[in-house]
Motif scaffolding. Structure first.
Motif, PDB file in Angstrom:
ATOM      1  N   ARG A 237       0.864  -1.284   0.013  1.00 14.41           N
ATOM      2  CA  ARG A 237       0.009  -0.001  -0.060  1.00 14.41           C
ATOM      3  C   ARG A 237       0.759   1.121  -0.145  1.00 14.41           C
ATOM      4  O   ARG A 237       0.600   2.262  -0.755  1.00 14.41           O
ATOM      5  N   THR A 238       1.895   1.470   0.873  1.00 15.93           N
ATOM      6  CA  THR A 238       2.749   2.508   0.828  1.00 15.93           C
ATOM      7  C   THR A 238       3.373   2.822  -0.528  1.00 15.93           C
ATOM      8  O   THR A 238       3.369   3.817  -1.103  1.00 15.93           O
ATOM      9  N   ALA A 239       3.816   1.631  -1.313  1.00 13.99           N
ATOM     10  CA  ALA A 239       4.434   1.744  -2.559  1.00 13.99           C
ATOM     11  C   ALA A 239       3.457   2.290  -3.714  1.00 13.99           C
ATOM     12  O   ALA A 239       3.835   3.049  -4.398  1.00 13.99           O
ATOM     13  N   ARG A 240       2.240   1.724  -3.587  1.00 12.58           N
ATOM     14  CA  ARG A 240       1.317   2.153  -4.241  1.00 12.58           C
ATOM     15  C   ARG A 240       0.779   3.708  -4.063  1.00 12.58           C
ATOM     16  O   ARG A 240       0.395   4.408  -5.085  1.00 12.58           O
ATOM     17  N   LEU A 241       0.646   4.158  -2.886  1.00 13.55           N
ATOM     18  CA  LEU A 241       0.624   5.498  -2.628  1.00 13.55           C
ATOM     19  C   LEU A 241       1.476   6.389  -3.170  1.00 13.55           C
ATOM     20  O   LEU A 241       1.010   7.597  -3.412  1.00 13.55           O
ATOM     21  N   PHE A 243       3.605   5.675  -5.956  1.00 16.08           N
ATOM     22  CA  PHE A 243       3.865   5.635  -7.237  1.00 16.08           C
ATOM     23  C   PHE A 243       2.107   4.927  -7.659  1.00 16.08           C
ATOM     24  O   PHE A 243       2.206   3.810  -8.150  1.00 16.08           O
ATOM     25  N   PRO A 244       1.124   5.825  -7.910  1.00 15.96           N
ATOM     26  CA  PRO A 244      -0.125   4.886  -7.851  1.00 15.96           C
ATOM     27  C   PRO A 244      -0.344   4.547  -9.320  1.00 15.96           C
ATOM     28  O   PRO A 244      -1.034   3.573  -9.501  1.00 15.96           O
ATOM     29  N   ASP A 245       0.403   5.080 -10.448  1.00  9.27           N
ATOM     30  CA  ASP A 245       0.064   4.667 -11.720  1.00  9.27           C
ATOM     31  C   ASP A 245       1.275   3.619 -12.198  1.00  9.27           C
ATOM     32  O   ASP A 245       1.328   3.089 -13.325  1.00  9.27           O
ATOM     33  N   ALA A 246       1.883   3.074 -11.205  1.00  8.06           N
ATOM     34  CA  ALA A 246       2.971   2.024 -11.678  1.00  8.06           C
ATOM     35  C   ALA A 246       2.409   0.619 -11.218  1.00  8.06           C
ATOM     36  O   ALA A 246       1.906   0.409 -10.311  1.00  8.06           O
ATOM     37  N   GLU A 247       2.977  -0.326 -12.323  1.00  5.15           N
ATOM     38  CA  GLU A 247       2.790  -1.600 -11.905  1.00  5.15           C
ATOM     39  C   GLU A 247       3.674  -2.126 -10.774  1.00  5.15           C
ATOM     40  O   GLU A 247       4.836  -1.824 -10.542  1.00  5.15           O
ATOM     41  N   ARG A 264      10.225  -3.445  -6.651  1.00  3.37           N
ATOM     42  CA  ARG A 264      10.414  -2.865  -7.879  1.00  3.37           C
ATOM     43  C   ARG A 264       9.093  -2.580  -8.659  1.00  3.37           C
ATOM     44  O   ARG A 264       7.922  -3.430  -8.387  1.00  3.37           O
ATOM     45  N   MET A 265       8.898  -1.489  -9.399  1.00  5.97           N
ATOM     46  CA  MET A 265       7.688  -1.242  -9.740  1.00  5.97           C
ATOM     47  C   MET A 265       8.029  -0.665 -11.461  1.00  5.97           C
ATOM     48  O   MET A 265       9.189  -0.215 -11.560  1.00  5.97           O
ATOM     49  N   ARG A 266       7.270  -0.667 -12.340  1.00  9.41           N
ATOM     50  CA  ARG A 266       7.204  -0.121 -13.486  1.00  9.41           C
ATOM     51  C   ARG A 266       6.225   0.957 -13.895  1.00  9.41           C
ATOM     52  O   ARG A 266       5.028   0.713 -13.855  1.00  9.41           O
ATOM     53  N   THR A 278      11.645   2.095  -7.778  1.00 13.28           N
ATOM     54  CA  THR A 278      11.938   0.940  -6.645  1.00 13.28           C
ATOM     55  C   THR A 278      11.598   1.680  -5.337  1.00 13.28           C
ATOM     56  O   THR A 278      11.804   2.893  -5.218  1.00 13.28           O
ATOM     57  N   VAL A 279      11.100   0.966  -4.378  1.00 12.03           N
ATOM     58  CA  VAL A 279      10.853   1.251  -3.259  1.00 12.03           C
ATOM     59  C   VAL A 279      11.879   0.350  -2.292  1.00 12.03           C
ATOM     60  O   VAL A 279      11.407  -0.992  -2.341  1.00 12.03           O
TER      61      VAL A 279
END
Length: 352
Positions: A237-241, A243-247, A264-266, A278-279
């Motif tokens: 949830r923290t990573a998505r908050l 970078f909300p548009d990243a996979e 890792r996110m894209r 990256t978070v």
């Protein structure tokens, strides 16, 4: 010119078969997501935050069976892949349900083919051999183009030699080589720079390797013990908050000498399949330690990040995958016939 011709022939005779095998395995791996046929492999990719968090919590619930990493499903392959110590691994559905497990990479062709293509089953030493072979391949493209120019008026494109005689094979090698030279150059240059990062200065300018190393280096953090009671859902949830548009692409536990969990996110602008956004989280508390937004990386680092997607056909859809398939198959044919004609198809000596 005679010296260049001799160098081209002798070096091709020595490393041509290895280049052929690397090209063939590369052509197969370009379509990896299509030929790994397992239940649920065709499922639609799930990127809803709650679903990702629930799956991660389920997979990490048992400390004794925690995977070293989770690679989440992508748009072309609907299974999550888990890796464990010792080469073991598993495919699970996007809900975390088991599909297939293995105790060694030798049980999965996509894994050992990838290991051969990148490392020749020999780790870092094999990777170095692959890099040197790639440099030889670049030399073949350049020298072959120069040597072809003398005979350009006799050019005739054929998928295979007209006859299996040495002159026909040499002519076919020469004419096929000039046709596939552009895509071969793309494959060989990108692959070689990925192995030997210092060569990035050749295509990206002086100082590029140091800039890339600095930009992609993980943050400094204390080496701490991985806690058995981490809030995995909160990390997702923290990573998505942030970078909300990243996979969400992968989650990795700390490696030796590190105290960080890596997520890792894209981002939408990224070509790299698993992204460089990256978070990082502390392994003992789960608190967010640092973030890296790929769109804020220096231009040369972003260009470097594009090399792997180009090399592996991970951008441009089916058409570009077919282009890279042509490169791999062309390299396989050129390398195989070069070795055969050099060592086994010598002209017979005339009897006086």
């Amino acid at each position: 010119m005679k010296l260049l011709d001799a160098l081209h022939r002798w070096s091709g005779g020595l490393v041509g078969l290895l280049l052929a095998l690397v090209g063939l395995t590369g052509a197969i791996l370009v379509h990896r997501d299509a030929w790994v046929m397992l239940p649920h492999a065709g499922d639609t990719q799930v990127q809803e935050t709650q679903a990702l968090a629930a799956t991660t919590v389920a997979l990490m619930a048992d400390p004794t069976r925690q995977p070293q990493s989770i690679t989440f499903a992508n748009a072309g392959f609907g299974l999550d892949r888990l890796t464990y110590k010792g080469g073991a691994g598993a495919y699970v559905t996007q809900a975390g349900e088991p599909v297939l497990e293995w105790s060694s990479q030798w049980a999965r062709p996509e894994l050992w083919l990838s290991d051969f293509h990148q490392h020749l089953f020999a780790g870092e030493a094999g990777e170095t051999v692959i890099g040197v072979t790639g440099l030889c391949g670049v030399f073949f493209v350049v020298s072959g183009t120069i040597l072809w120019w003398r005979t350009r008026r006799t050019f005739e494109f054929r998928l295979r030699p007209a006859r299996m005689t040495r002159p026909s094979i040499v002519r076919h090698h020469r004419d096929l080589g000039i046709v596939v030279a552009p895509v071969l150059a793309l494959s060989l240059v990108t692959g070689t720079v990925l192995v030997f990062r210092p060569l990035a200065s050749v295509i990206l300018g002086p100082g590029a390797p140091a800039e890339i190393d600095g930009a992609l280096k993980p943050p400094a953090a204390a080496v701490v013990q991985l806690s058995d009671d981490l809030d995995w859902e909160a990390m997702i949830r923290t990573a998505r908050l942030r970078f909300p548009d990243a996979e969400v692409r992968s989650l990795s536990l700390p490696r030796a000498g590190s105290g960080l969990i890596t997520l890792r996110m894209r981002g939408p602008e990224e070509w790299l399949p698993n992204g460089r956004t990256t978070v990082w989280f502390a392994a003992d508390t789960g608190r967010m330690v640092a973030v890296r937004d790929a769109v804020e990386l220096p231009a040369r680092v972003m260009a470097y990040n594009a090399l792997y997607p180009l090399h592996a056909g991970k951008v441009g859809g089916l058409m570009f995958r077919l282009v890279m398939t042509l490169s791999g198959l062309g390299l396989a044919m050129l390398g195989t016939l070069a070795v055969w004609s050099f060592w086994f198809k010598r002209p017979r000596a005339r009897v006086k």
